[in-house]
Write a protein that holds these residues in place. Structure first.
Motif, PDB file in Angstrom:
ATOM      1  N   ALA A 210     100.736  48.362  15.304  1.00 51.55           N
ATOM      2  CA  ALA A 210     100.201  47.045  15.661  1.00 51.55           C
ATOM      3  C   ALA A 210      98.906  46.763  14.902  1.00 51.55           C
ATOM      4  N   ALA A 211      98.057  47.797  14.764  1.00 55.21           N
ATOM      5  CA  ALA A 211      96.804  47.637  14.015  1.00 55.21           C
ATOM      6  C   ALA A 211      97.089  47.311  12.554  1.00 55.21           C
ATOM      7  N   SER A 212      98.109  47.943  11.989  1.00 53.13           N
ATOM      8  CA  SER A 212      98.480  47.644  10.604  1.00 53.13           C
ATOM      9  C   SER A 212      98.939  46.205  10.462  1.00 53.13           C
ATOM     10  N   ALA A 213      99.733  45.746  11.432  1.00 55.16           N
ATOM     11  CA  ALA A 213     100.236  44.368  11.378  1.00 55.16           C
ATOM     12  C   ALA A 213      99.101  43.362  11.526  1.00 55.16           C
ATOM     13  N   VAL A 214      98.202  43.605  12.477  1.00 56.59           N
ATOM     14  CA  VAL A 214      97.065  42.696  12.679  1.00 56.59           C
ATOM     15  C   VAL A 214      96.175  42.686  11.437  1.00 56.59           C
ATOM     16  N   SER A 215      95.998  43.863  10.833  1.00 58.34           N
ATOM     17  CA  SER A 215      95.178  43.963   9.631  1.00 58.34           C
ATOM     18  C   SER A 215      95.779  43.140   8.492  1.00 58.34           C
ATOM     19  N   LEU A 216      97.090  43.235   8.319  1.00 58.80           N
ATOM     20  CA  LEU A 216      97.762  42.464   7.268  1.00 58.80           C
ATOM     21  C   LEU A 216      97.675  40.963   7.544  1.00 58.80           C
ATOM     22  N   LEU A 217      97.821  40.584   8.793  1.00 63.61           N
ATOM     23  CA  LEU A 217      97.722  39.162   9.144  1.00 63.61           C
ATOM     24  C   LEU A 217      96.319  38.634   8.881  1.00 63.61           C
ATOM     25  N   ALA A 218      95.315  39.423   9.261  1.00 64.56           N
ATOM     26  CA  ALA A 218      93.922  38.986   9.083  1.00 64.56           C
ATOM     27  C   ALA A 218      93.572  38.838   7.610  1.00 64.56           C
ATOM     28  N   ALA A 219      94.159  39.688   6.775  1.00 62.44           N
ATOM     29  CA  ALA A 219      93.784  39.691   5.360  1.00 62.44           C
ATOM     30  C   ALA A 219      94.674  38.816   4.486  1.00 62.44           C
ATOM     31  N   SER A 220      95.713  38.208   5.060  1.00 57.34           N
ATOM     32  CA  SER A 220      96.698  37.506   4.229  1.00 57.34           C
ATOM     33  C   SER A 220      96.246  36.117   3.789  1.00 57.34           C
ATOM     34  N   ASN A 221      95.905  35.253   4.731  1.00 58.90           N
ATOM     35  CA  ASN A 221      95.528  33.885   4.371  1.00 58.90           C
ATOM     36  C   ASN A 221      94.727  33.255   5.505  1.00 58.90           C
ATOM     37  N   ASP A 222      94.234  32.062   5.269  1.00 58.33           N
ATOM     38  CA  ASP A 222      93.365  31.390   6.243  1.00 58.33           C
ATOM     39  C   ASP A 222      94.070  31.151   7.574  1.00 58.33           C
ATOM     40  N   GLU A 223      95.327  30.741   7.509  1.00 57.81           N
ATOM     41  CA  GLU A 223      96.039  30.383   8.733  1.00 57.81           C
ATOM     42  C   GLU A 223      96.291  31.598   9.612  1.00 57.81           C
ATOM     43  N   SER A 224      96.779  32.685   9.011  1.00 52.50           N
ATOM     44  CA  SER A 224      97.054  33.879   9.817  1.00 52.50           C
ATOM     45  C   SER A 224      95.751  34.529  10.290  1.00 52.50           C
ATOM     46  N   ARG A 225      94.700  34.467   9.448  1.00 49.66           N
ATOM     47  CA  ARG A 225      93.399  34.996   9.873  1.00 49.66           C
ATOM     48  C   ARG A 225      92.863  34.206  11.072  1.00 49.66           C
ATOM     49  N   LYS A 226      93.020  32.896  11.022  1.00 54.25           N
ATOM     50  CA  LYS A 226      92.572  32.052  12.130  1.00 54.25           C
ATOM     51  C   LYS A 226      93.320  32.398  13.414  1.00 54.25           C
ATOM     52  N   ALA A 227      94.614  32.661  13.290  1.00 55.52           N
ATOM     53  CA  ALA A 227      95.413  33.007  14.470  1.00 55.52           C
ATOM     54  C   ALA A 227      94.912  34.301  15.106  1.00 55.52           C
ATOM     55  N   VAL A 228      94.618  35.299  14.292  1.00 55.69           N
ATOM     56  CA  VAL A 228      94.117  36.571  14.813  1.00 55.69           C
ATOM     57  C   VAL A 228      92.786  36.370  15.535  1.00 55.69           C
TER      58      VAL A 228
END
Length: 565
Positions: A210-228
């Motif tokens: 889960a930490a790996s997935a959240v990390s990838l989401l946070a680092a991917s783009n503005d929209e996914s980072r905002k969601a996190v």
């Protein structure tokens, strides 16, 4: 026909039968009527959900129901027994015990209703391929990818350990293989549930995935980072960074750095007490954790309340140590952070000087650093040079000045700009000996005077040159450089609008200040006189004085020729 005789169909029939019995019995209960009223509401909702499952074309293919339906039937059978007891006038069981049994059954029913609702809303019961969680290929359209994500999160939230494991593996593969998938995951998936797993799941590998997935989401783009961030990810990530395993700390550090890259999120670091966590991660973390933790501090270093915490928590010595011992990337981020702190606050400049930061920064310049790190190191030194003691140290260091001259000659454009500005600021304190030692950069300074951008570069280059030209040997050296002289004459041309004419005029005056006939002759031959004459007529500052100096020997020559005639 196959679904009609399947075990799932039998379970569904039993569930419907038991539901009907409980609803009828609950209407006539003699004990705990107040507790049965909300239960009836839940049972009615369950009846609707079960009917919706039956109406879904591919419900019998979904493997999640093999776990959900037996558990649901067990809960309903327990409720049927409790309803019978509440209707039995001869029941002599304890009141508190019955209340506890009803509450536990109600809680189970609530959880199962939530899972069924999630399964129905996901839409996976309407897709024939829901039985196999197959990874979508590179050419998959948005609709198929959206379905895959909904199915994946449904299994993650409802399924048991094996479902969770496979769902997380598929999610990570999707995020790693497809750069655009993060946006769709943020929209179609349940990011809040992923974040929930960081704190509350008792399986270490689930938390790591889960930490790996959240990390990838946070680092991917503005929209996914905002969601996190909006789903409350920063707090759990900082807790992992503080007390997680080595792997969890590294993943958390990546995510925290990515989240803090958005200035709107920076304030939250202090709200969660994150400054001390980040500093400790730099002090004792792995190289990867250090690199991303210092990146997070760099991102928030200009926030006022966080700057105060950085000072109180002892960030400066930690950053200076990392500057010496960290990875190349960590050195760059640490230097950047120190440059930010030094440029905005006298308090931090004093702290850096107190920790012998100036000497460390000067020493670093001699190492083979990346150009980005050198830029930040020079910016930090430039900020510290505002202190008079630091300026004296810098202007008296021949080795440092020679390195500065090399950056002016051979550095990239940013290194050149910082070095020219710094040399200009220090020039008033540089000794003649050191001015001679760095004379080789004069040609580059003349060339930089031609650059209209950035604003201030022409002025800094001119001021540095004027200072260097106070030394006689430097004046002679410059006029012997034909390229530099031609550039200077071109800048004097009144038609040249790329350079403010006052700057080349300043240089002409500086060259002629010593009264050297050789310098006058070279400038005159190169064509300086007509340009200066025109600039004097235009009343450019200093042009008349420069023209007088240049024309001194010229007038004598004219008078001599007239006398002889």
């Amino acid at each position: 026909m196959q679904s009609a005789t399947s075990p799932l169909q039998t379970l569904l029939d039993l569930i419907n039968e038991t539901l009907s019995l409980i609803l009828r019995t609950s209407l006539t209960v003699r004990s705990f009527a107040g507790r049965w009223q909300p239960l009836r509401t839940k049972l009615a909702s369950l009846q609707t959900s079960v009917a919706d499952i039956s109406d879904s074309p591919h419900w019998a293919e979904n493997p999640l129901l093999y776990t959900l339906l037996p558990n649901l039937l067990s809960t309903l059978q327990r409720l049927k027994a409790l309803a019978d007891q509440c209707n039995d006038t001869s029941f002599t069981g304890g009141k508190l015990h019955m209340q506890s049994d009803l509450d536990m059954a109600a809680a189970s029913l609530t959880n199962q209703l939530r899972d069924l609702d999630l399964l129905l809303r996901s839409g996976v019961l309407h897709q024939s391929n829901a039985i196999v969680l197959s990874h979508p290929g590179p050419g998959s359209d948005k609709e198929n990818l959206s379905f895959f994500i909904r199915d994946l999160f449904t299994r993650l939230q409802i399924g048991g350990v094996e479902f969770k494991k496979k769902a997380l593996e598929s999610l990570l593969q999707l995020l790693e293989d497809d750069d655009k998938a993060a946006t769709l995951v943020a929209k179609e998936g349940n990011v809040a549930y992923l974040i929930h797993l960081l704190d509350f799941h008792n399986q270490p590998w689930v938390r790591e995935q889960a930490a790996s997935a959240v990390s990838l989401l946070a680092a991917s783009n503005d929209e996914s980072r905002k969601a996190v961030f909006e789903e409350g990810g920063l707090g759990p990530l900082l807790r992992l960074l503080e007390s997680g395993t080595t792997t969890l700390k590294e993943k958390a550090a990546i995510a925290v750095e990515a989240l803090t890259a958005d200035p709107e999120n920076a304030w939250a670091v202090s709200a969660y007490g994150g400054v001390s966590v980040l500093i400790e991660s730099i002090r004792s973390g792995t190289p990867a954790t250090q690199t991303h933790s210092v990146g997070a501090i760099r991102n928030v270093a200009d926030v006022e309340e966080i700057k105060a915490a950085l000072g109180e928590e002892g960030a400066v010595p930690v950053l200076l140590q990392l500057l010496l011992s960290g990875t190349i990337t960590a050195q760059e981020k640490s230097a950047n952070c120190l440059a930010i702190l030094a440029s905005t606050d006298e308090y931090f400049r004093a702290l850096i000087i107190q920790e012998r930061g100036l000497q460390r920064l000067m020493h670093l310049i001699q190492d083979l650093l990346s150009s980005e790190t050198l830029e930040h190191v020079l910016r930090a030194i430039a900020s510290l040079s505002a202190s008079e003691p630091c300026a004296r140290v810098l202007s008296s260091s021949t080795l440092f000045l020679i390195q500065l001259a090399e950056f002016i000659k051979q550095g990239n454009s940013i290194l050149q700009q910082i070095s020219v500005s710094l040399l200009s600021n220090l020039s008033i304190s540089i000794s003649d000996g050191n001015k001679r030692a760095i004379s080789s950069c004069m040609g580059s300074l003349v060339k930089l005077m031609e650059s209209p951008k950035p604003v201030g570069l022409q002025e800094s280059a001119s001021q540095a040159l004027v200072s260097l030209l106070t030394v006689r040997s430097n004046r002679k050296e410059l006029v012997r450089d034909e390229k530099s002289v031609m550039r200077l004459i071109q800048m004097l041309d009144p038609r040249n609008e790329a350079v403010s004419h006052k700057f080349p005029v300043m240089l002409i005056s500086a060259i002629l200040a010593g009264g050297s006939q050789g310098c006058r002759k070279r400038l005159a031959v190169a064509g300086a006189h007509p340009h200066l004459q025109k600039l004097a007529e235009m009343e450019v500052a200093g042009a008349k004085k420069a023209l007088q100096r240049l024309s001194g020997n010229r007038l004598k020559t004219i008078f001599s020729l007239t006398w002889r005639e």
